[in-house]
Scaffold this motif. Structure first.
Motif, PDB file in Angstrom:
ATOM      1  N   MET A  85       5.454 -18.492  17.643  1.00  0.00           N
ATOM      2  CA  MET A  85       5.075 -17.088  17.531  1.00  0.00           C
ATOM      3  C   MET A  85       4.332 -16.673  18.795  1.00  0.00           C
ATOM      4  SD  MET A  85       2.642 -15.203  14.689  1.00  0.00           S
ATOM      5  CE  MET A  85       3.782 -15.513  13.388  1.00  0.00           C
ATOM      6  N   THR A  86       4.646 -15.497  19.302  1.00  0.00           N
ATOM      7  CA  THR A  86       4.017 -14.972  20.494  1.00  0.00           C
ATOM      8  C   THR A  86       2.556 -14.634  20.220  1.00  0.00           C
ATOM      9  OG1 THR A  86       6.129 -13.961  21.066  1.00  0.00           O
ATOM     10  CG2 THR A  86       4.192 -13.172  22.244  1.00  0.00           C
ATOM     11  N   GLN A  87       1.690 -14.951  21.173  1.00  0.00           N
ATOM     12  CA  GLN A  87       0.278 -14.588  21.055  1.00  0.00           C
ATOM     13  C   GLN A  87       0.138 -13.086  21.271  1.00  0.00           C
ATOM     14  OE1 GLN A  87      -2.215 -17.056  20.730  1.00  0.00           O
ATOM     15  NE2 GLN A  87      -3.913 -15.646  20.645  1.00  0.00           N
ATOM     16  N   ILE A  88      -0.440 -12.393  20.315  1.00  0.00           N
ATOM     17  CA  ILE A  88      -0.606 -10.943  20.382  1.00  0.00           C
ATOM     18  C   ILE A  88      -2.049 -10.618  20.051  1.00  0.00           C
ATOM     19  CG2 ILE A  88       0.071  -8.730  19.365  1.00  0.00           C
ATOM     20  CD1 ILE A  88       2.746 -10.000  18.662  1.00  0.00           C
ATOM     21  N   ASP A  89      -2.618  -9.668  20.779  1.00  0.00           N
ATOM     22  CA  ASP A  89      -3.964  -9.192  20.472  1.00  0.00           C
ATOM     23  C   ASP A  89      -3.837  -8.022  19.496  1.00  0.00           C
ATOM     24  OD1 ASP A  89      -6.540  -8.272  20.330  1.00  0.00           O
ATOM     25  OD2 ASP A  89      -6.681  -7.709  22.444  1.00  0.00           O
ATOM     26  N   PRO A  90      -4.098  -8.261  18.205  1.00  0.00           N
ATOM     27  CA  PRO A  90      -3.897  -7.203  17.214  1.00  0.00           C
ATOM     28  C   PRO A  90      -4.812  -5.994  17.414  1.00  0.00           C
ATOM     29  CG  PRO A  90      -4.879  -9.135  16.196  1.00  0.00           C
ATOM     30  CD  PRO A  90      -4.547  -9.508  17.604  1.00  0.00           C
ATOM     31  N   SER A  91      -5.950  -6.191  18.068  1.00  0.00           N
ATOM     32  CA  SER A  91      -6.862  -5.065  18.258  1.00  0.00           C
ATOM     33  C   SER A  91      -6.317  -4.044  19.252  1.00  0.00           C
ATOM     34  CB  SER A  91      -8.235  -5.565  18.704  1.00  0.00           C
ATOM     35  OG  SER A  91      -8.149  -6.182  19.972  1.00  0.00           O
ATOM     36  N   SER A  92      -5.310  -4.440  20.035  1.00  0.00           N
ATOM     37  CA  SER A  92      -4.743  -3.515  21.018  1.00  0.00           C
ATOM     38  C   SER A  92      -3.358  -3.015  20.610  1.00  0.00           C
ATOM     39  CB  SER A  92      -4.664  -4.201  22.385  1.00  0.00           C
ATOM     40  OG  SER A  92      -3.729  -5.262  22.343  1.00  0.00           O
ATOM     41  N   CYS A  93      -2.977  -3.235  19.374  1.00  0.00           N
ATOM     42  CA  CYS A  93      -1.641  -2.870  18.886  1.00  0.00           C
ATOM     43  C   CYS A  93      -1.712  -1.757  17.851  1.00  0.00           C
ATOM     44  CB  CYS A  93      -0.978  -4.063  18.198  1.00  0.00           C
ATOM     45  SG  CYS A  93      -0.628  -5.439  19.263  1.00  0.00           S
ATOM     46  N   GLN A  94      -0.582  -1.071  17.727  1.00  0.00           N
ATOM     47  CA  GLN A  94      -0.395  -0.188  16.583  1.00  0.00           C
ATOM     48  C   GLN A  94       0.140  -1.086  15.471  1.00  0.00           C
ATOM     49  OE1 GLN A  94       2.825   2.613  16.805  1.00  0.00           O
ATOM     50  NE2 GLN A  94       1.894   3.959  15.292  1.00  0.00           N
ATOM     51  N   ILE A  95      -0.588  -1.173  14.368  1.00  0.00           N
ATOM     52  CA  ILE A  95      -0.231  -2.084  13.286  1.00  0.00           C
ATOM     53  C   ILE A  95       0.336  -1.273  12.121  1.00  0.00           C
ATOM     54  CG2 ILE A  95      -1.080  -3.781  11.638  1.00  0.00           C
ATOM     55  CD1 ILE A  95      -3.353  -4.371  13.652  1.00  0.00           C
ATOM     56  N   LYS A  96       1.477  -1.750  11.620  1.00  0.00           N
ATOM     57  CA  LYS A  96       2.074  -1.137  10.427  1.00  0.00           C
ATOM     58  C   LYS A  96       2.300  -2.213   9.382  1.00  0.00           C
ATOM     59  CE  LYS A  96       4.324   2.722  12.694  1.00  0.00           C
ATOM     60  NZ  LYS A  96       5.544   3.524  12.821  1.00  0.00           N
ATOM     61  N   LEU A  97       1.850  -1.921   8.179  1.00  0.00           N
ATOM     62  CA  LEU A  97       2.045  -2.794   7.025  1.00  0.00           C
ATOM     63  C   LEU A  97       2.972  -2.072   6.054  1.00  0.00           C
ATOM     64  CD1 LEU A  97       1.368  -5.028   4.912  1.00  0.00           C
ATOM     65  CD2 LEU A  97      -0.653  -3.673   4.332  1.00  0.00           C
ATOM     66  N   TYR A  98       4.105  -2.676   5.782  1.00  0.00           N
ATOM     67  CA  TYR A  98       5.049  -2.151   4.790  1.00  0.00           C
ATOM     68  C   TYR A  98       4.911  -3.025   3.549  1.00  0.00           C
ATOM     69  CZ  TYR A  98       7.316   0.406   8.593  1.00  0.00           C
ATOM     70  OH  TYR A  98       7.585   1.247   9.639  1.00  0.00           O
ATOM     71  N   ARG A  99       4.602  -2.388   2.413  1.00  0.00           N
ATOM     72  CA  ARG A  99       4.411  -3.173   1.197  1.00  0.00           C
ATOM     73  C   ARG A  99       4.937  -2.433  -0.021  1.00  0.00           C
ATOM     74  NH1 ARG A  99      -0.595  -1.968  -1.704  1.00  0.00           N
ATOM     75  NH2 ARG A  99      -1.704  -0.287  -0.655  1.00  0.00           N
ATOM     76  N   MET A 100       5.361  -3.231  -1.009  1.00  0.00           N
ATOM     77  CA  MET A 100       5.871  -2.674  -2.256  1.00  0.00           C
ATOM     78  C   MET A 100       4.698  -2.194  -3.106  1.00  0.00           C
ATOM     79  SD  MET A 100       7.895  -4.535  -5.382  1.00  0.00           S
ATOM     80  CE  MET A 100       9.502  -4.606  -4.673  1.00  0.00           C
ATOM     81  N   SER A 101       4.780  -0.951  -3.537  1.00  0.00           N
ATOM     82  CA  SER A 101       3.774  -0.390  -4.438  1.00  0.00           C
ATOM     83  C   SER A 101       4.462   0.621  -5.338  1.00  0.00           C
ATOM     84  CB  SER A 101       2.646   0.272  -3.628  1.00  0.00           C
ATOM     85  OG  SER A 101       1.638   0.748  -4.491  1.00  0.00           O
ATOM     86  N   THR A 102       5.169   0.098  -6.343  1.00  0.00           N
ATOM     87  CA  THR A 102       5.895   0.954  -7.289  1.00  0.00           C
ATOM     88  C   THR A 102       5.079   1.064  -8.574  1.00  0.00           C
ATOM     89  OG1 THR A 102       7.118  -0.840  -8.367  1.00  0.00           O
ATOM     90  CG2 THR A 102       8.094   0.088  -6.356  1.00  0.00           C
ATOM     91  N   PRO A 103       5.419   2.024  -9.426  1.00  0.00           N
ATOM     92  CA  PRO A 103       4.710   2.114 -10.710  1.00  0.00           C
ATOM     93  C   PRO A 103       4.832   0.824 -11.531  1.00  0.00           C
ATOM     94  CG  PRO A 103       5.961   4.116 -10.314  1.00  0.00           C
ATOM     95  CD  PRO A 103       6.355   3.131  -9.240  1.00  0.00           C
ATOM     96  N   GLU A 104       5.935   0.088 -11.323  1.00  0.00           N
ATOM     97  CA  GLU A 104       6.167  -1.140 -12.091  1.00  0.00           C
ATOM     98  C   GLU A 104       5.511  -2.376 -11.466  1.00  0.00           C
ATOM     99  OE1 GLU A 104       8.947   0.674 -10.797  1.00  0.00           O
ATOM    100  OE2 GLU A 104       8.976   1.941 -12.581  1.00  0.00           O
ATOM    101  N   HIS A 105       5.310  -2.349 -10.146  1.00  0.00           N
ATOM    102  CA  HIS A 105       4.822  -3.557  -9.472  1.00  0.00           C
ATOM    103  C   HIS A 105       4.116  -3.226  -8.165  1.00  0.00           C
ATOM    104  CE1 HIS A 105       4.731  -7.774  -8.289  1.00  0.00           C
ATOM    105  NE2 HIS A 105       5.190  -7.408  -7.105  1.00  0.00           N
ATOM    106  N   VAL A 106       2.922  -3.763  -8.018  1.00  0.00           N
ATOM    107  CA  VAL A 106       2.205  -3.700  -6.746  1.00  0.00           C
ATOM    108  C   VAL A 106       2.162  -5.123  -6.215  1.00  0.00           C
ATOM    109  CG1 VAL A 106       0.022  -3.180  -5.597  1.00  0.00           C
ATOM    110  CG2 VAL A 106       0.829  -1.710  -7.465  1.00  0.00           C
ATOM    111  N   CYS A 107       2.733  -5.304  -5.030  1.00  0.00           N
ATOM    112  CA  CYS A 107       2.856  -6.635  -4.444  1.00  0.00           C
ATOM    113  C   CYS A 107       1.475  -7.244  -4.179  1.00  0.00           C
ATOM    114  CB  CYS A 107       3.652  -6.542  -3.143  1.00  0.00           C
ATOM    115  SG  CYS A 107       3.742  -8.106  -2.252  1.00  0.00           S
ATOM    116  N   PRO A 108       1.164  -8.391  -4.782  1.00  0.00           N
ATOM    117  CA  PRO A 108      -0.142  -9.010  -4.542  1.00  0.00           C
ATOM    118  C   PRO A 108      -0.322  -9.474  -3.097  1.00  0.00           C
ATOM    119  CG  PRO A 108       1.249 -10.463  -5.860  1.00  0.00           C
ATOM    120  CD  PRO A 108       1.976  -9.161  -5.728  1.00  0.00           C
ATOM    121  N   TRP A 109       0.763  -9.877  -2.437  1.00  0.00           N
ATOM    122  CA  TRP A 109       0.660 -10.308  -1.038  1.00  0.00           C
ATOM    123  C   TRP A 109       0.378  -9.114  -0.141  1.00  0.00           C
ATOM    124  CZ3 TRP A 109      -0.262 -15.161  -0.413  1.00  0.00           C
ATOM    125  CH2 TRP A 109       0.210 -16.067  -1.360  1.00  0.00           C
TER     126      TRP A 109
END
Length: 86
Positions: A1-25
């Protein structure tokens, strides 16, 4: 995995959040970002159709998926490893 400085990045988190299920991860990823003091865009996939479309578009089997700038880091465990290395 490439070394990345997360503090200097635009971070996007895509996660499942439906009425039936919210992804615990996905919730763990949110907490990890907050604990690290990192700003991120929390993008909730709110229907099965959105989840399926996302998985097909990025050719992934699971959510959450995290992106630093335009580079896909992976899921929660990949994120935790990446943040540990930074």
């Amino acid at each position: 995995m490439t070394q990345i400085d997360p503090s200097s990045c635009q971070i996007k988190l895509y996660r499942m959040s439906t009425p039936e299920h919210v992804c615990p991860w996905g919730l763990k990823a949110v907490k990890l970002f907050e604990d690290c003091g990192l700003n991120f865009e929390d993008i909730k996939l709110e229907s099965r159709a959105q989840v399926d479309e996302f998985k097909q578009k990025y050719q992934v089997a699971t959510t959450p998926q995290i992106f630093f700038d335009r580079e896909r880091i992976g899921g929660y465990e990949d994120l935790a490893e990446c943040l540990k290395m930074s």
